[in-house]
Design an enzyme around this catalytic site. Structure first.
Site, PDB file in Angstrom:
ATOM      1  CG  HIS A  80      -2.151  -0.903   1.263  1.00  0.00           C
ATOM      2  ND1 HIS A  80      -3.469  -0.548   1.317  1.00  0.00           N
ATOM      3  CD2 HIS A  80      -2.085  -1.984   0.904  1.00  0.00           C
ATOM      4  CE1 HIS A  80      -4.221  -1.406   1.178  1.00  0.00           C
ATOM      5  NE2 HIS A  80      -3.458  -2.675   1.210  1.00  0.00           N
ATOM      6  CG  ASP A 108      -4.644   2.603   2.058  1.00  0.00           C
ATOM      7  OD1 ASP A 108      -3.858   2.270   1.163  1.00  0.00           O
ATOM      8  OD2 ASP A 108      -5.520   1.921   2.522  1.00  0.00           O
ATOM      9  CD1 TRP A 116      -3.206  -2.463  -8.938  1.00  0.00           C
ATOM     10  CD2 TRP A 116      -3.478  -4.365 -10.055  1.00  0.00           C
ATOM     11  NE1 TRP A 116      -3.409  -1.952 -10.099  1.00  0.00           N
ATOM     12  CE2 TRP A 116      -3.828  -3.018 -10.816  1.00  0.00           C
ATOM     13  CE3 TRP A 116      -3.929  -5.538 -10.803  1.00  0.00           C
ATOM     14  CZ2 TRP A 116      -4.134  -3.141 -12.396  1.00  0.00           C
ATOM     15  CZ3 TRP A 116      -4.531  -5.630 -12.030  1.00  0.00           C
ATOM     16  CH2 TRP A 116      -4.499  -4.191 -12.748  1.00  0.00           C
ATOM     17  CG  ASN A 117       1.581  -2.660  -5.648  1.00  0.00           C
ATOM     18  OD1 ASN A 117       1.337  -1.804  -6.232  1.00  0.00           O
ATOM     19  ND2 ASN A 117       1.157  -2.889  -4.494  1.00  0.00           N
ATOM     20  CD  GLU A 142       6.485  -4.326  -8.877  1.00  0.00           C
ATOM     21  OE1 GLU A 142       6.748  -5.290  -8.565  1.00  0.00           O
ATOM     22  OE2 GLU A 142       6.092  -3.386  -7.863  1.00  0.00           O
ATOM     23  CD  GLN A 199      -3.182 -11.839  -3.375  1.00  0.00           C
ATOM     24  OE1 GLN A 199      -3.025 -13.104  -3.274  1.00  0.00           O
ATOM     25  NE2 GLN A 199      -2.953 -11.103  -2.766  1.00  0.00           N
TER      26      GLN A 199
HETATM   27  N1  UDP Z   1       8.339  -6.766  -3.149  1.00  0.00           N
HETATM   28  C1  UDP Z   1       9.803  -6.507  -3.275  1.00  0.00           C
HETATM   29  N2  UDP Z   1      10.405  -7.713  -3.016  1.00  0.00           N
HETATM   30  C2  UDP Z   1       9.899  -8.530  -2.379  1.00  0.00           C
HETATM   31  C3  UDP Z   1       8.497  -8.651  -1.992  1.00  0.00           C
HETATM   32  C4  UDP Z   1       7.926  -7.775  -2.611  1.00  0.00           C
HETATM   33  O1  UDP Z   1      10.240  -5.673  -4.033  1.00  0.00           O
HETATM   34  O2  UDP Z   1      10.667  -9.577  -1.813  1.00  0.00           O
HETATM   35  C5  UDP Z   1       7.449  -5.645  -3.865  1.00  0.00           C
HETATM   36  C6  UDP Z   1       6.997  -5.981  -5.233  1.00  0.00           C
HETATM   37  O3  UDP Z   1       7.907  -5.495  -6.100  1.00  0.00           O
HETATM   38  C7  UDP Z   1       5.695  -5.234  -5.282  1.00  0.00           C
HETATM   39  C8  UDP Z   1       5.221  -5.289  -3.831  1.00  0.00           C
HETATM   40  O4  UDP Z   1       6.347  -5.472  -2.964  1.00  0.00           O
HETATM   41  O5  UDP Z   1       5.866  -3.832  -5.363  1.00  0.00           O
HETATM   42  C9  UDP Z   1       4.038  -6.327  -3.379  1.00  0.00           C
HETATM   43  O6  UDP Z   1       3.115  -5.999  -3.697  1.00  0.00           O
HETATM   44  P1  UDP Z   1       1.868  -6.752  -4.291  1.00  0.00           P
HETATM   45  O7  UDP Z   1       0.689  -5.836  -4.625  1.00  0.00           O
HETATM   46  O8  UDP Z   1       2.328  -7.432  -5.387  1.00  0.00           O
HETATM   47  O9  UDP Z   1       1.501  -7.933  -2.956  1.00  0.00           O
HETATM   48  P2  UDP Z   1       1.406  -7.780  -1.641  1.00  0.00           P
HETATM   49  O10 UDP Z   1       2.593  -7.425  -0.796  1.00  0.00           O
HETATM   50  O11 UDP Z   1       0.404  -6.660  -1.422  1.00  0.00           O
HETATM   51  O12 UDP Z   1       0.680  -9.067  -1.196  1.00  0.00           O
END
Ligand code: UDP
Length: 485
Positions: A20, A123, A365-366, A370, A387
């Site tokens: 977030h 948020d 979503w991130n 990516e 998801q």
């Molecule tokens: N991320 C990262 N390294 C890790 C795990 C996660 O950089 O080892 C980053 C990833 O690039 C993304 C975010 O953390 O930007 C994860 O967000 P996402 O919405 O995919 O999943 P969530 O963590 O909310 O389940």
């Protein structure tokens, strides 16, 4: 030095979960790059994660700053420094972080009363900002670090309750009224849809109500990815929305290397390892910043990676990884043609390496964005939150990935839902994405094409660029017609 005087003064209030926060800070930086003064209200330890990037933006002339407020550790019984859901050292800390975040309301209100901005972008977990913004006479925009498809799906589930009156938890139903025929089972829904009343369901009700009274929503998505869901959201749900992402496209090389709460892994080591691999030959496996699998599921993944015979980088979160027996016992670690990363990986740097040919993802979503930006096809394995809906967009709508089809919403503490995805399912999906056959080639081509569209979208004149300009113009219009005297 700011070249022109900023057009607007906007405050961003991110929630204290890694994804977030990162998405919202990316968004805040993107908005600031459109000549807007941006202040991000953030707690002390979380501020350290973004300090360097924000200083670089200031040097380059953007009017952006962090406004730091202390997190109330003592009041909620947390040790100093634990103020984000990604840095917990025990599961009971999660609700305390939520509580601490709720206690930020008063200091944030005091800050904003002293210097009223033109708009609050907060948020979803700060529903109180809707009424507070109304009191100040300014718009509250909520920020959804999620997809339009997820917003549309949840709205339909709440409105039509198609999951009620089914014969069983495994019977499939269609989410009504959406542009595509999206199927789910009740087992794949969160508890608040399966049971009549849950505490989290009650919180989400409050959040939804506050969102319906907000001025609109800023979305980290883009027109070319989910056009029919953007349309549905605006016309059927009837809300103002701007699709201005992917915001992470603005990250510099240095931003990417520093991204995250605590970069444990030496990026250089894994990038050098990737340099020795053929293009598109390595599968990147990661399930986001929060998910923690049980040992038997980790074992199935290990066996599947071995059986699919592709090189891999596999990120396993630190907590819960104490039991290494499953890795050591049958000599997997010695035989493996891959790299295991414990803790936080430099995900964006890994994904943009030419050797990466696929991303096994939980469809956070991130992570989806990516992967899309970098044209990397996905092996989709949704776990929870939005998801399951995001995965439909990837596999069924955009057709840039193949699913492993988990039967149940991920809930390690719920016996009924402890359904382990078997290695055969995982191998099948990995092979479909990585084996270079006709279908894999088509998936890869579509992924690359969408990635190009994402990049064009944020460039001057692109769809996201224009939507952000429209958003700013509308806020300026609001400001000039609602002058508070
Ligand atoms: N991320 C990262 N390294 C890790 C795990 C996660 O950089 O080892 C980053 C990833 O690039 C993304 C975010 O953390 O930007 C994860 O967000 P996402 O919405 O995919 O999943 P969530 O963590 O909310 O389940």
């Amino acid at each position: 030095m700011v070249s022109k005087s900023p057009k607007l003064d906007i405050v961003f209030i991110p929630f204290t979960a890694p994804s977030h926060m990162m998405a919202m800070v990316d968004m805040a930086r993107l908005v600031a790059s459109h000549n807007v003064r941006v202040t991000i209200i953030i707690t002390t330890h979380n501020a350290l994660i973004f300090k360097n990037a924000i200083e670089r933006d200031i040097k380059s002339g953007n009017a952006i700053s962090l406004h730091v407020i202390p997190f109330p550790f003592a009041k909620v019984g947390l040790p100093e420094g634990i103020e984000n859901l990604g840095s917990l050292t025990s599961p009971d800390q999660s609700s305390k972080v939520y509580m601490g975040t709720m206690l930020l309301q008063k200091p944030i209100e005091e800050t904003l009363r002293e210097r009223v901005p033109d708009c609050i972008i907060s948020d979803m977990f700060y529903p109180w900002t809707t009424d507070f913004a109304a009191e100040l006479g300014i718009p509250r925009i909520y920020f959804q670090g999620s997809s339009f498809i997820a917003q549309c799906a949840v709205d339909s589930l709440v409105r039509h309750a198609p999951h009620e009156n089914l014969k069983s938890d495994t019977e499939t139903f269609i989410i009504p009224g959406l542009p595509d025929c999206l199927e789910l089972t009740r087992l794949q829904l969160p508890d608040h849809f399966r049971q009549t009343k849950t505490p989290y369901g009650a919180i989400l009700g409050v959040i939804r109500e506050s969102e319906s009274r907000s001025y609109g929503v800023l979305m980290n998505s883009f027109q070319e990815f989910e056009p029919r869901y953007i349309d549905h959201f605006k016309k059927v749900i009837g809300r103002k929305a701007w699709a201005v992402g992917p915001a992470s496209l603005t990250l510099s090389k240095l931003d990417k290397a520093e991204r995250g709460p605590n970069v444990i892994v030496d990026a250089h080591e894994c990038l050098t390892w990737l340099d020795s691999k053929e293009p598109n030959s390595v599968l990147y496996v990661s399930f986001g910043s929060l998910a923690k699998f049980c040992a038997s599921q980790l074992h199935e993944i290990a066996s599947a990676l071995e059986a699919s015979n592709h090189s891999f980088i596999w990120v396993i979160a630190n907590e819960g990884a104490g039991d290494e027996k499953w890795l050591q016992e049958d000599g997997f670690k010695e035989r493996m043609n891959g790299m295991i990363i414990r803790g936080w990986a430099p995900q964006v740097l890994i994904l943009e390496h030419a050797a990466i040919g696929g991303f096994m993802t939980h469809c956070g979503w991130n992570s989806v964005l990516e992967s899309v930006i970098l044209g990397v096809p996905m092996v989709t394995w949704p776990l929870y939150a939005d998801q399951f809906y995001n995965e439909k967009l990837v596999t069924q709508v955009a057709k840039i990935g193949v699913g492993v089809h988990p039967e149940a919403y991920f809930s390690p503490r719920d016996e009924e839902r402890k359904v382990v995805v078997k290695r055969e399912e995982i191998v099948k999906a990995v092979i479909q994405v990585m084996d270079g056959g006709d279908e894999a080639v088509k998936i890869r081509e579509r992924a690359k094409e969408l990635g190009e569209k994402a990049k064009r979208g944020v460039e001057v004149g692109g769809s996201s660029y224009n939507d952000l300009e429209r958003f700013i113009d509308e806020l300026i219009q609001f400001k000039t017609t609602h002058i508070v005297v």
